[in-house]
Design a protein around this motif. Structure first.
Motif, PDB file in Angstrom:
ATOM      1  N   SER A 225       9.132 -14.118   9.296  1.00 39.48           N
ATOM      2  CA  SER A 225       7.720 -14.094   9.663  1.00 39.48           C
ATOM      3  C   SER A 225       6.949 -13.193   8.704  1.00 39.48           C
ATOM      4  CB  SER A 225       7.567 -13.595  11.099  1.00 39.48           C
ATOM      5  OG  SER A 225       7.818 -12.219  11.167  1.00 39.48           O
ATOM      6  N   PHE A 226       5.672 -13.359   8.715  1.00 41.38           N
ATOM      7  CA  PHE A 226       4.785 -12.576   7.863  1.00 41.38           C
ATOM      8  C   PHE A 226       4.878 -11.092   8.210  1.00 41.38           C
ATOM      9  CE2 PHE A 226       0.535 -10.823   6.912  1.00 41.38           C
ATOM     10  CZ  PHE A 226       0.536 -11.024   5.547  1.00 41.38           C
ATOM     11  N   THR A 227       5.002 -10.761   9.483  1.00 38.74           N
ATOM     12  CA  THR A 227       5.094  -9.369   9.934  1.00 38.74           C
ATOM     13  C   THR A 227       6.376  -8.715   9.433  1.00 38.74           C
ATOM     14  OG1 THR A 227       3.836  -9.944  11.917  1.00 38.74           O
ATOM     15  CG2 THR A 227       5.047  -7.872  11.969  1.00 38.74           C
ATOM     16  N   VAL A 228       7.493  -9.430   9.506  1.00 36.98           N
ATOM     17  CA  VAL A 228       8.768  -8.898   9.033  1.00 36.98           C
ATOM     18  C   VAL A 228       8.700  -8.655   7.519  1.00 36.98           C
ATOM     19  CG1 VAL A 228      11.213  -9.422   8.732  1.00 36.98           C
ATOM     20  CG2 VAL A 228      10.101  -9.908  10.916  1.00 36.98           C
TER      21      VAL A 228
ATOM     22  N   ARG B 101       6.036  -8.031   5.733  1.00 39.72           N
ATOM     23  CA  ARG B 101       5.168  -6.861   5.493  1.00 39.72           C
ATOM     24  C   ARG B 101       5.920  -5.559   5.746  1.00 39.72           C
ATOM     25  NH1 ARG B 101      -0.419  -7.744   8.516  1.00 39.72           N
ATOM     26  NH2 ARG B 101       0.272  -5.728   9.282  1.00 39.72           N
ATOM     27  N   ARG B 102       6.739  -5.539   6.790  1.00 39.33           N
ATOM     28  CA  ARG B 102       7.510  -4.342   7.101  1.00 39.33           C
ATOM     29  C   ARG B 102       8.511  -4.045   5.981  1.00 39.33           C
ATOM     30  NH1 ARG B 102       8.688  -5.639  13.310  1.00 39.33           N
ATOM     31  NH2 ARG B 102       6.657  -5.053  14.131  1.00 39.33           N
ATOM     32  N   ARG B 103       9.151  -5.084   5.484  1.00 44.25           N
ATOM     33  CA  ARG B 103      10.112  -4.875   4.399  1.00 44.25           C
ATOM     34  C   ARG B 103       9.427  -4.370   3.136  1.00 44.25           C
ATOM     35  NH1 ARG B 103      14.244  -9.979   5.137  1.00 44.25           N
ATOM     36  NH2 ARG B 103      15.226  -9.160   7.021  1.00 44.25           N
ATOM     37  N   VAL B 104       8.298  -4.953   2.813  1.00 39.25           N
ATOM     38  CA  VAL B 104       7.538  -4.498   1.641  1.00 39.25           C
ATOM     39  C   VAL B 104       7.114  -3.043   1.841  1.00 39.25           C
ATOM     40  CG1 VAL B 104       5.368  -4.801   0.362  1.00 39.25           C
ATOM     41  CG2 VAL B 104       6.775  -6.788   0.912  1.00 39.25           C
ATOM     42  N   ALA B 105       6.640  -2.717   3.020  1.00 37.08           N
ATOM     43  CA  ALA B 105       6.223  -1.343   3.308  1.00 37.08           C
ATOM     44  C   ALA B 105       7.407  -0.382   3.193  1.00 37.08           C
ATOM     45  CB  ALA B 105       5.598  -1.257   4.702  1.00 37.08           C
TER      46      ALA B 105
ATOM     47  N   MET C 115       7.635   2.672   0.539  1.00 36.42           N
ATOM     48  CA  MET C 115       7.876   4.035   1.007  1.00 36.42           C
ATOM     49  C   MET C 115       9.101   4.627   0.310  1.00 36.42           C
ATOM     50  SD  MET C 115       6.875   3.844   5.073  1.00 36.42           S
ATOM     51  CE  MET C 115       8.207   4.890   5.492  1.00 36.42           C
ATOM     52  N   ALA C 116      10.149   3.833   0.171  1.00 35.42           N
ATOM     53  CA  ALA C 116      11.366   4.320  -0.485  1.00 35.42           C
ATOM     54  C   ALA C 116      11.078   4.681  -1.935  1.00 35.42           C
ATOM     55  CB  ALA C 116      12.474   3.279  -0.402  1.00 35.42           C
ATOM     56  N   LEU C 117      10.340   3.844  -2.626  1.00 33.46           N
ATOM     57  CA  LEU C 117       9.973   4.148  -4.015  1.00 33.46           C
ATOM     58  C   LEU C 117       9.118   5.405  -4.087  1.00 33.46           C
ATOM     59  CD1 LEU C 117       9.209   0.581  -5.424  1.00 33.46           C
ATOM     60  CD2 LEU C 117      11.126   2.073  -6.012  1.00 33.46           C
ATOM     61  N   GLY C 118       8.237   5.580  -3.148  1.00 35.37           N
ATOM     62  CA  GLY C 118       7.415   6.788  -3.098  1.00 35.37           C
ATOM     63  C   GLY C 118       8.261   8.032  -2.904  1.00 35.37           C
ATOM     64  N   LEU C 119       9.248   7.944  -2.019  1.00 39.63           N
ATOM     65  CA  LEU C 119      10.125   9.086  -1.780  1.00 39.63           C
ATOM     66  C   LEU C 119      10.958   9.417  -3.015  1.00 39.63           C
ATOM     67  CD1 LEU C 119      11.319   8.391   1.874  1.00 39.63           C
ATOM     68  CD2 LEU C 119       9.749  10.178   1.095  1.00 39.63           C
ATOM     69  N   VAL C 120      11.431   8.385  -3.706  1.00 44.75           N
ATOM     70  CA  VAL C 120      12.191   8.607  -4.935  1.00 44.75           C
ATOM     71  C   VAL C 120      11.303   9.289  -5.975  1.00 44.75           C
ATOM     72  CG1 VAL C 120      13.286   7.439  -6.897  1.00 44.75           C
ATOM     73  CG2 VAL C 120      13.870   6.781  -4.564  1.00 44.75           C
ATOM     74  N   THR C 121      10.065   8.845  -6.105  1.00 48.66           N
ATOM     75  CA  THR C 121       9.126   9.439  -7.053  1.00 48.66           C
ATOM     76  C   THR C 121       8.855  10.897  -6.702  1.00 48.66           C
ATOM     77  OG1 THR C 121       8.092   7.296  -7.432  1.00 48.66           O
ATOM     78  CG2 THR C 121       6.801   9.237  -8.030  1.00 48.66           C
ATOM     79  N   ILE C 122       8.657  11.173  -5.421  1.00 56.51           N
ATOM     80  CA  ILE C 122       8.418  12.543  -4.973  1.00 56.51           C
ATOM     81  C   ILE C 122       9.643  13.402  -5.255  1.00 56.51           C
ATOM     82  CG2 ILE C 122       8.103  14.004  -2.923  1.00 56.51           C
ATOM     83  CD1 ILE C 122       6.287  11.730  -1.836  1.00 56.51           C
TER      84      ILE C 122
END
Length: 160
Positions: free
Chosen positions: A2-5, A7-11, A15-22
């Motif tokens: 589904s579109f919601t699932v 979106r959650r995976r993309v999010a 977030m994981a990429l952001g944490l790695v960058t941080i």
């Protein structure tokens, strides 16, 4: 899916990429902070050596030299702890670090400079207490030529 699932995976990926960058940014800041702390430590040694040199030339009172030698002895005991991470060398951090990479490849030689300084500092401390300023100055010159210059010439990039 589904579109919601989706979106959650993309999010989650974002977030994981952001944490790695941080985390990577934090590690770089930690390394830069270690280099800065090391440089402050070494400059403190330089300041204490200057005070002892000044005592040897009659420019400052004995109490200044006594404080300076106590500072040098304390700093010497901590010096090796500032050289634990080879990724803080001048090769790994050009323009930031002046510590040559051979500190870590020839660590026994580097450690010997630091460890051999202790008895010389102890001798200087005793001389400051009982000797003349001229005697202290002579030993200080010997310390600079034998230990400081030898280590810096071998293990430190020129500043600037």
């Amino acid at each position: 899916m589904s579109f919601t699932v989706a979106r959650r995976r993309v999010a989650t990926v974002v977030m994981a990429l952001g944490l790695v960058t941080i985390a990577a940014s934090s590690m770089a800041q930690d390394k830069a902070a270690l280099v800065k702390e090391r440089q402050v430590h070494m400059k403190g040694q330089g300041n204490s050596n200057k005070a002892i040199n000044d005592y040897g030339k009659g420019r400052v009172p004995k109490a200044v030299a006594e404080k300076a030698i106590a500072d040098l002895q304390a700093r010497n005991a901590k010096t090796l702890s500032f050289f634990t991470d080879k990724s803080t060398s001048s090769t790994a951090m050009p323009g930031v670090s002046n510590a040559k990479a051979n500190i870590w490849t020839d660590n026994a030689k580097f450690a010997s400079y630091v460890n051999n300084l202790k008895p010389l500092l102890d001798k200087q401390a005793a001389l400051i207490k009982t000797g003349t300023p001229a005697q202290v100055g002579a030993l200080q010159a010997e310390l600079g030529k034998a230990n400081c210059s030898g280590c810096h010439d071998t293990f430190r990039e020129p500043e600037g």
